[in-house]
Design a protein around this motif. Structure first.
Motif, PDB file in Angstrom:
ATOM      1  N   PRO A 181      87.844 -76.287  15.618  1.00 26.75           N
ATOM      2  CA  PRO A 181      87.123 -75.076  15.188  1.00 26.75           C
ATOM      3  C   PRO A 181      88.035 -73.843  15.238  1.00 26.75           C
ATOM      4  O   PRO A 181      88.811 -73.668  16.180  1.00 26.75           O
ATOM      5  N   LEU A 182      87.923 -72.999  14.222  1.00 29.52           N
ATOM      6  CA  LEU A 182      88.734 -71.788  14.129  1.00 29.52           C
ATOM      7  C   LEU A 182      87.833 -70.590  13.841  1.00 29.52           C
ATOM      8  O   LEU A 182      86.797 -70.727  13.198  1.00 29.52           O
ATOM      9  N   TRP A 183      88.252 -69.421  14.308  1.00 31.04           N
ATOM     10  CA  TRP A 183      87.537 -68.199  13.972  1.00 31.04           C
ATOM     11  C   TRP A 183      88.442 -67.006  14.220  1.00 31.04           C
ATOM     12  O   TRP A 183      89.428 -67.085  14.938  1.00 31.04           O
ATOM     13  N   SER A 184      88.083 -65.896  13.593  1.00 33.38           N
ATOM     14  CA  SER A 184      88.750 -64.621  13.850  1.00 33.38           C
ATOM     15  C   SER A 184      87.707 -63.525  13.689  1.00 33.38           C
ATOM     16  O   SER A 184      87.221 -63.283  12.575  1.00 33.38           O
ATOM     17  N   ASP A 185      87.369 -62.864  14.798  1.00 37.80           N
ATOM     18  CA  ASP A 185      86.451 -61.730  14.722  1.00 37.80           C
ATOM     19  C   ASP A 185      87.098 -60.572  13.970  1.00 37.80           C
ATOM     20  O   ASP A 185      86.421 -59.828  13.253  1.00 37.80           O
ATOM     21  N   ARG A 186      88.411 -60.432  14.112  1.00 39.50           N
ATOM     22  CA  ARG A 186      89.131 -59.343  13.441  1.00 39.50           C
ATOM     23  C   ARG A 186      89.032 -59.477  11.925  1.00 39.50           C
ATOM     24  O   ARG A 186      88.810 -58.483  11.212  1.00 39.50           O
ATOM     25  N   LEU A 187      89.186 -60.690  11.432  1.00 34.75           N
ATOM     26  CA  LEU A 187      89.167 -60.938   9.993  1.00 34.75           C
ATOM     27  C   LEU A 187      87.785 -61.326   9.475  1.00 34.75           C
ATOM     28  O   LEU A 187      87.560 -61.342   8.271  1.00 34.75           O
ATOM     29  N   GLY A 188      86.876 -61.662  10.383  1.00 33.01           N
ATOM     30  CA  GLY A 188      85.553 -62.106   9.964  1.00 33.01           C
ATOM     31  C   GLY A 188      85.590 -63.458   9.278  1.00 33.01           C
ATOM     32  O   GLY A 188      84.928 -63.674   8.262  1.00 33.01           O
ATOM     33  N   LEU A 189      86.378 -64.383   9.835  1.00 28.42           N
ATOM     34  CA  LEU A 189      86.537 -65.719   9.259  1.00 28.42           C
ATOM     35  C   LEU A 189      86.102 -66.784  10.253  1.00 28.42           C
ATOM     36  O   LEU A 189      86.189 -66.586  11.468  1.00 28.42           O
ATOM     37  N   ILE A 190      85.648 -67.922   9.720  1.00 30.91           N
ATOM     38  CA  ILE A 190      85.247 -69.036  10.562  1.00 30.91           C
ATOM     39  C   ILE A 190      85.477 -70.330   9.798  1.00 30.91           C
ATOM     40  O   ILE A 190      85.438 -70.346   8.554  1.00 30.91           O
ATOM     41  N   GLY A 191      85.748 -71.405  10.521  1.00 28.54           N
ATOM     42  CA  GLY A 191      85.948 -72.692   9.859  1.00 28.54           C
ATOM     43  C   GLY A 191      86.572 -73.689  10.813  1.00 28.54           C
ATOM     44  O   GLY A 191      86.347 -73.633  12.023  1.00 28.54           O
ATOM     45  N   LYS A 192      87.370 -74.589  10.273  1.00 29.84           N
ATOM     46  CA  LYS A 192      88.076 -75.549  11.112  1.00 29.84           C
ATOM     47  C   LYS A 192      89.367 -75.958  10.431  1.00 29.84           C
ATOM     48  O   LYS A 192      89.514 -75.855   9.211  1.00 29.84           O
ATOM     49  N   ALA A 193      90.292 -76.403  11.256  1.00 28.44           N
ATOM     50  CA  ALA A 193      91.565 -76.925  10.759  1.00 28.44           C
ATOM     51  C   ALA A 193      91.496 -78.443  10.753  1.00 28.44           C
ATOM     52  O   ALA A 193      90.993 -79.047  11.699  1.00 28.44           O
ATOM     53  N   ASP A 194      91.989 -79.052   9.691  1.00 31.11           N
ATOM     54  CA  ASP A 194      92.018 -80.511   9.649  1.00 31.11           C
ATOM     55  C   ASP A 194      92.798 -81.063  10.833  1.00 31.11           C
ATOM     56  O   ASP A 194      92.355 -81.997  11.506  1.00 31.11           O
TER      57      ASP A 194
END
Length: 208
Positions: A65-78
């Motif tokens: 799982p990945l996220w960045s509050d600074r960039l407003g992004l969320i998802g996951k890395a394979d």
């Protein structure tokens, strides 16, 4: 999905490939499969189950799982490799042969930027693993790519805020797109062309 929600990392790849495709999927919640999406799903089954293993001292995390509050992004890395020297190296799996695709590179760069924000350490490189050729293509996470990530996220937020679908591109990209029947790029392009011709006619022939 609204402009206030975190933007999925996959949306960046969709927008970079075709803004209208991104709008259909993330604004209108429409989706359709074709042979290309089916192949992509088959490739991702290899890394869809979260877990890790140690290979030659390298910790390999799958479906991280990945996220960045600074960039407003969320998802996951394979897949993300954590090397003994502290190097963090994300790997995105794609079907097809080894070749550069800007939309894939933007998605990978967004993963790297999320990892940097999560871990507080630089992630200067990653790779696209091309399943058909079983080869990696290393990608430098350049300043240009990072700027493209920020600009793409901003464009997606603007689309969501407006609630309007981008126009169809109606070019070579449409041939391989699973959304073609939903999008109907040829019909919309013909309608737009007819409207423009009528406007031109009315301009030069007032009163007819």
């Amino acid at each position: 999905m609204t402009e206030a929600d975190p933007i999925p990392l996959s949306a960046l790849q969709h927008w970079a490939y075709c803004p209208r495709q991104c709008g259909l999927i993330h604004l209108e919640q429409a989706f359709a499969d074709n042979i290309h999406t089916a192949r992509g799903q088959a490739v991702h089954h290899m890394v869809d189950t979260p877990g890790y293993e140690i290979k030659s001292g390298v910790r390999v995390e799958r479906a991280l799982p990945l996220w960045s509050d600074r960039l407003g992004l969320i998802g996951k890395a394979d897949l993300v490799e954590f090397h003994p020297d502290g190097t963090v190296f994300p790997v995105e799996f794609k079907h097809g042969a080894k070749r550069q695709k800007q939309h894939d590179d933007i998605q990978l760069a967004a993963q790297a930027m999320c990892l940097e924000d999560m871990l507080g350490r630089p992630v200067p490189k990653g790779a696209i693993f091309h399943a058909s050729s079983h080869r990696r293509r290393e990608v430098a996470i350049t300043l240009e790519l990072r700027q493209r990530v920020v600009e793409t996220a901003e464009a997606i937020r603007a689309m969501l805020a407006s609630g309007r679908l981008p126009p169809p591109v109606n070019d070579a990209r449409c041939k391989e797109c699973s959304m073609k029947d939903i999008c109907q790029p040829e019909a919309i392009a013909d309608h737009t062309r007819q409207r423009q011709q009528k406007q031109k006619h009315d301009l030069f022939n007032p009163g007819e």
